[in-house]
Every structure is written in C-alpha cells, then in structure tokens.
Design a protein around this motif. Structure first.
Motif, PDB file in Angstrom:
ATOM      1  N   THR A  39       0.875  -1.177   0.000  1.00 38.31           N
ATOM      2  CA  THR A  39       0.000   0.000   0.000  1.00 38.31           C
ATOM      3  C   THR A  39       0.908   1.221   0.000  1.00 38.31           C
ATOM      4  O   THR A  39       1.338   1.692   1.040  1.00 38.31           O
ATOM      5  N   PHE A  40       1.217   1.704  -1.203  1.00 37.02           N
ATOM      6  CA  PHE A  40       2.169   2.793  -1.341  1.00 37.02           C
ATOM      7  C   PHE A  40       1.436   4.106  -1.546  1.00 37.02           C
ATOM      8  O   PHE A  40       0.462   4.175  -2.288  1.00 37.02           O
ATOM      9  N   SER A  41       1.962   5.176  -0.924  1.00 36.82           N
ATOM     10  CA  SER A  41       1.348   6.494  -1.054  1.00 36.82           C
ATOM     11  C   SER A  41       1.756   7.128  -2.369  1.00 36.82           C
ATOM     12  O   SER A  41       2.640   6.671  -3.069  1.00 36.82           O
ATOM     13  N   GLY A  42       1.123   8.229  -2.704  1.00 34.95           N
ATOM     14  CA  GLY A  42       1.378   8.903  -3.972  1.00 34.95           C
ATOM     15  C   GLY A  42       2.724   9.571  -4.017  1.00 34.95           C
ATOM     16  O   GLY A  42       3.273   9.997  -3.020  1.00 34.95           O
ATOM     17  N   THR A 118      -1.938   4.059   5.869  1.00 32.08           N
ATOM     18  CA  THR A 118      -1.316   4.471   4.623  1.00 32.08           C
ATOM     19  C   THR A 118      -2.333   4.552   3.519  1.00 32.08           C
ATOM     20  O   THR A 118      -3.455   4.085   3.638  1.00 32.08           O
ATOM     21  N   GLY A 119      -1.900   5.167   2.411  1.00 37.30           N
ATOM     22  CA  GLY A 119      -2.760   5.244   1.244  1.00 37.30           C
ATOM     23  C   GLY A 119      -3.041   3.886   0.672  1.00 37.30           C
ATOM     24  O   GLY A 119      -2.311   2.938   0.875  1.00 37.30           O
ATOM     25  N   GLY A 120      -4.097   3.770  -0.106  1.00 40.34           N
ATOM     26  CA  GLY A 120      -4.538   2.474  -0.577  1.00 40.34           C
ATOM     27  C   GLY A 120      -4.032   2.102  -1.938  1.00 40.34           C
ATOM     28  O   GLY A 120      -4.759   1.474  -2.686  1.00 40.34           O
ATOM     29  N   TYR A 121      -2.820   2.491  -2.283  1.00 42.08           N
ATOM     30  CA  TYR A 121      -2.271   2.116  -3.568  1.00 42.08           C
ATOM     31  C   TYR A 121      -1.504   0.825  -3.434  1.00 42.08           C
ATOM     32  O   TYR A 121      -0.791   0.606  -2.476  1.00 42.08           O
ATOM     33  N   GLY A 179       7.870   0.369   9.395  1.00 42.51           N
ATOM     34  CA  GLY A 179       7.541  -0.108   8.057  1.00 42.51           C
ATOM     35  C   GLY A 179       6.150   0.292   7.615  1.00 42.51           C
ATOM     36  O   GLY A 179       5.370   0.879   8.360  1.00 42.51           O
ATOM     37  N   GLN A 180       5.845  -0.048   6.389  1.00 44.00           N
ATOM     38  CA  GLN A 180       4.575   0.319   5.779  1.00 44.00           C
ATOM     39  C   GLN A 180       3.607  -0.854   5.795  1.00 44.00           C
ATOM     40  O   GLN A 180       4.007  -2.011   5.677  1.00 44.00           O
ATOM     41  N   ALA A 181       2.347  -0.546   5.929  1.00 43.85           N
ATOM     42  CA  ALA A 181       1.325  -1.590   5.936  1.00 43.85           C
ATOM     43  C   ALA A 181       1.267  -2.297   4.597  1.00 43.85           C
ATOM     44  O   ALA A 181       1.576  -1.727   3.552  1.00 43.85           O
ATOM     45  N   PHE A 182       0.893  -3.560   4.631  1.00 45.25           N
ATOM     46  CA  PHE A 182       0.744  -4.337   3.402  1.00 45.25           C
ATOM     47  C   PHE A 182      -0.442  -5.280   3.570  1.00 45.25           C
ATOM     48  O   PHE A 182      -0.987  -5.447   4.672  1.00 45.25           O
TER      49      PHE A 182
END
Length: 502
Positions: A39-42, A118-121, A179-182
């Motif tokens: 889930t990567f941000s813009g 985080t963003g939903g990308y 870390g970032q959510a996944f």
C-alpha cells in the motif's frame, strides 16, 4: 581475437544475467504470486527529469546515469544517510546508501496519513503515474517524500477489498522504523515464510544449538558451530565490503523491517540456511542410523524454505540468494576437510584457549573497521563471542574428562524411540538450560556495559548510542555472549547433573 571476443561476450552475458537476477521487480512478482500487496502512497512528479524514485523506501533521488528500469546501482553519485553513514567504495558504481538525510530510512519513505494508516495504492499501481500533493506541500526535506492529500486518504477505504492491512512484525533494529502496511491474501504462505525466515534469526540460533548439544549429540553440535561461525562471519564481512542495498521499495513490499538497514549481498540467511542443514547431514549420515534420502530431502526443504522466505520478505533479490547459496557451498568445501583438524586443535592443544580468544577478537576488530556502526557489526561480534565461548567450554570439558564423545565402537548411533518420557526430559533440560542462559545474559549485560563505558570514557546514560562506539560494542558483545557460550557447554550440563537430568 576470436577467444578475446568470446570471453567478452561471455562476460557481457554474465553481467546482463546478474543485473536481471538483481531486478527488484522479480521479487515484487514473487510476492504478488504469494498474495502480498503493498500500500504505497502517492509520489509527486514535477517533470520526468526531476522524477524521484523511492529506493529501499528512502526517497533517494535518481542519480546521474540511472536508467528508467530502476537499476539502482547504475548511478555514480551517492546519497548519505543521517542514520547510518557509509564509507565510500573505490568503484563509485553503486548507490551505496540505505536512506536519505532527515528522511525515513530504509523502511518505507512513505508519509503516513491520519490515524497512522497508509494510502490504498498497491505495488502495481505505483508505476502508473500516481500523483499526490504538490511539491510545496511536501515536508520531505528534499528526500522525495510527499504528504498524502485529503483526496488520497479517501483511497484507504478501498483496502477492505483486499482484507485488513498488517504491519511488519518487528521494527527496524537500527532506525526504529515500523515499516509500511501491506495486504496478505494467503495467510498460510505468510506464516510458512515467517517461520522460514526465523530459521536464520538470533532466536533460532540461541535455541537450536543448545538443544542439539544438550539433547542430541555434543559432537555434532560442536563441529556444526565451528562451521556456522565461519559462514556467518565471512558472510557479514562480505556484505560490508560489497555494500549493495536491499531491493528497492516500491516495487518490493517490505514484509520484514528488522534487517532493512543492513546490506544485502550475499544473503546470510541463505548462507546459514544452506550450511546448517547440509553440514548436519555431512556430520550425521555415517554417525547416526537413518535413511540418507530422508536427510537429503529435509536438508533441501530447509534450504529452500529459508531462501524463498527472504525473497517473500522483500529482503533479498534472487541474485543475493544464489550468491549466498554458492558462497556457503564454497565455504563448506574448503572447511570440511579441515574441520576435524580444527576441532581436535580446539580441544587438545594447550595453547588453544589463548589462540581461540585472540583469533576471534582479531576477527571482530577487522570486521569493525570495514564500516561505520551498524547492527550487522554487533551481530558479528555476538557470533564470534558465542563461538569463542563454546570452543573454550569444550576445551575445558575435554581437559576435565566431562561430556566425552561416545567411543567409535558404538557408532553408528541408533535413533532412540520417541516417547513421552524422552520428550519430557528433553523439554525439561531445554527449559532449565535456557533459564540459566537468560540469567547469565541479563547479569553479564548489566555488569559489562557500564564497566566498558567507564573504562573507555563513553557516556553510558544512553545505551543505544553508547553501543555505537566500537570500543563499547565489541567488548560488550564478545564478553557477554562468550560467557553465554561457555555456560552452554560447561555450566548448564553441571546443573543437569545436580538436578539428575543426565
């Protein structure tokens, strides 16, 4: 000329193959197949010439000479990391840093929106030209990180289509990044590869080796640890010499964060995941009665599980894994003929204690001069200290005639029948032994760190910062884990005798 052209073509083909095996998109595709979605941000892009890529999740800017296919080692410039400064290499052909100054290092490099989400990308959408906030809204200190706009935060509701997001189980051991959510779509593979990656972590080593020594075969445990120390030491030193970064994120999802600040080539998980099972096979197939085919299958399964888990976790490229396996095999081929000589020397030579202590300490000093402070250096000192302590313990046992190896006339040894009584006895030994080791570690740590800080003049009020000094970290790890290793072999078996567990 024909031979020269042929050699040049072979070299070019080999180089291209290595670059292909190092491509992080292969890792991302494997993760996608296994049900892992990021889930990567813009990312804000002013123009193509000023486009900024997130390498290792740190927002490192594109360097001169860097290609559009995210070849992170093509650039000649280097980016420094405020958390972990790296010495420049002599080649100048790679981006050698794991982070960016004043940025989020080696974890995500992605700004978290309100509520810590985080963003939903997903990883696949990152390369489609997603735009976030304008550059003027970006508080990234020049690291290429953008704040998620209000419109972007609305996309977080789409995560429910894939299931709940999860975070890496352990934060980065150096920077503290969580870390970032996944998103996990296949929980079975998630837990399977989480177990596989633990087979190369400290918790496994500190439980597996003592269990082998206390409950299975001291001969196998003793020689296995000799090989393990050399494999891990050479692997860690090679990492700090080559200095290749972890696979870039995006596109790779960082399922694990703990070792993300360290270098990646070769994979020491792959090295230990190859050396340990196959060395056990080499040490036991004529010593114990069991089907060789069974041992071979178990060894391959162990190795495959550990190696695939590192790709799944986003910690290594395919090239890192292959290099780790081949490097480990090379070490086994070189050390196997000399293993008996080394073991006999450690046990019988009257000068062995002095040589063991000084050699392991000198190896630690050498590894600490390869790079500035990092968690890998502390791990190296810990490995060397444990190896030295265990070797000294076995030397003393041999001198005193304690815990002797079974005579050759009893070989091969029969595998005992499994029973509740045997299982209970092994479990009791393990629990008692680990209690002694944990107490030893706690006491020695409480005594050693303040003492070393006082002797070296390093302030001890902040232990984390104090341990970043070589003069503190090396003796602390060496003494504490040397004592732990010594007690595995000497003190704990005596406790077993006192409690009539032998």
């Amino acid at each position: 000329m024909g031979l020269i052209n042929m050699a040049s073509n072979v070299k070019s083909s080999f180089t291209q193959l290595c670059k292909n095996l190092q491509d992080p998109h292969h890792v991302a595709r494997f993760q996608k197949i296994c049900g892992v979605n990021g889930t990567f941000s813009g990312i804000s892009k002013e123009s193509k010439s000023e486009q900024e890529q997130l390498y290792n999740g740190t927002g490192i800017k594109r360097c001169q000479g860097e290609s559009d296919n995210h070849d992170i080692y093509a650039g000649k410039d280097k980016v420094t990391d405020g958390h972990r400064q790296r010495k420049p290499t002599t080649t100048g052909t790679r981006v050698e840093q794991d982070g960016c100054k004043n940025g989020m290092p080696n974890g995500t490099g992605l700004t978290i929106g309100a509520g810590g989400e985080t963003g939903g990308y997903t990883a696949n959408s990152f390369h489609s030209g997603i735009t976030g906030a304008s550059q003027s809204e970006n508080p990234s200190n020049g690291c290429g990180l953008d704040r998620i706009s209000d419109k972007d935060t609305e996309s977080r509701n789409e995560d429910s289509k894939y299931g709940n997001t999860v975070k890496p189980t352990r934060k980065n051991s150096l920077t503290g990044d969580i870390g970032q959510a996944f998103l996990i779509e296949n929980k079975f593979l998630y837990y399977l590869f989480s177990f596989g990656t633990e087979l190369g972590n400290e918790l496994f080593y500190i439980t597996f080796f003592p269990f082998i020594i206390w409950n299975v075969d001291t001969f196998v445990g003793r020689r296995l640890i000799i090989v393990w120390v050399w494999v891990m030491y050479l692997g860690q030193c090679t990492k700090d010499v080559i200095r290749w970064s972890r696979p870039a994120s995006p596109p790779v999802v960082k399922v694990e964060m703990f070792y993300n600040s360290e270098y990646s080539m070769p994979s020491t998980h792959a090295m230990s995941g190859t050396a340990i099972p196959f060395e056990i096979l080499l040490l036991t197939y004529t010593r114990w009665e069991y089907p060789f085919s069974l041992g071979l299958v178990l060894s391959f399964s162990w190795c495959l599980l550990v190696c695939l888990s590192r790709i799944y976790m986003g910690m290594h490229s395919i090239l890192d894994i292959i290099a780790g396996i081949l490097y480990s095999i090379l070490i086994l081929v070189v050390f196997q003929p000399a293993l008996e000589v080394i073991d006999n020397f450690n046990q019988t030579c009257q000068y062995a204690p002095l040589i063991i202590t000084s050699l392991h300490l000198a190896m630690g000093l050498f590894s600490f001069t390869l790079d500035t402070w990092s968690t890998s250096r502390g791990d190296t000192a810990q490995i060397l200290g444990s190896g030295a302590g265990i070797a000294l313990g076995f030397h003393l046992n041999n001198r005193l005639g304690l815990v002797p190896d079974p005579p050759l006339s009893q070989l091969p040894l029969a595998v005992p029948a499994l029973s509740a009584g045997l299982g209970g006895l092994c479990l009791l030994r393990f629990v008692v032994g680990m209690a002694v080791l944990l107490l030893t570690r706690a006491v020695m740590k409480a005594l050693t760190i303040p003492l070393v800080c006082r002797l070296t003049g390093v302030p001890s009020h902040d232990v984390r910062k104090a341990r970043q000094h070589m003069e503190v970290e090396l003796p602390y790890r060496y003494i504490v884990y040397g004592t732990v290793g010594f007690n595995i072999v000497c003190l704990v078996p005596q406790v077993f005798r006192w409690l009539r567990l032998l």
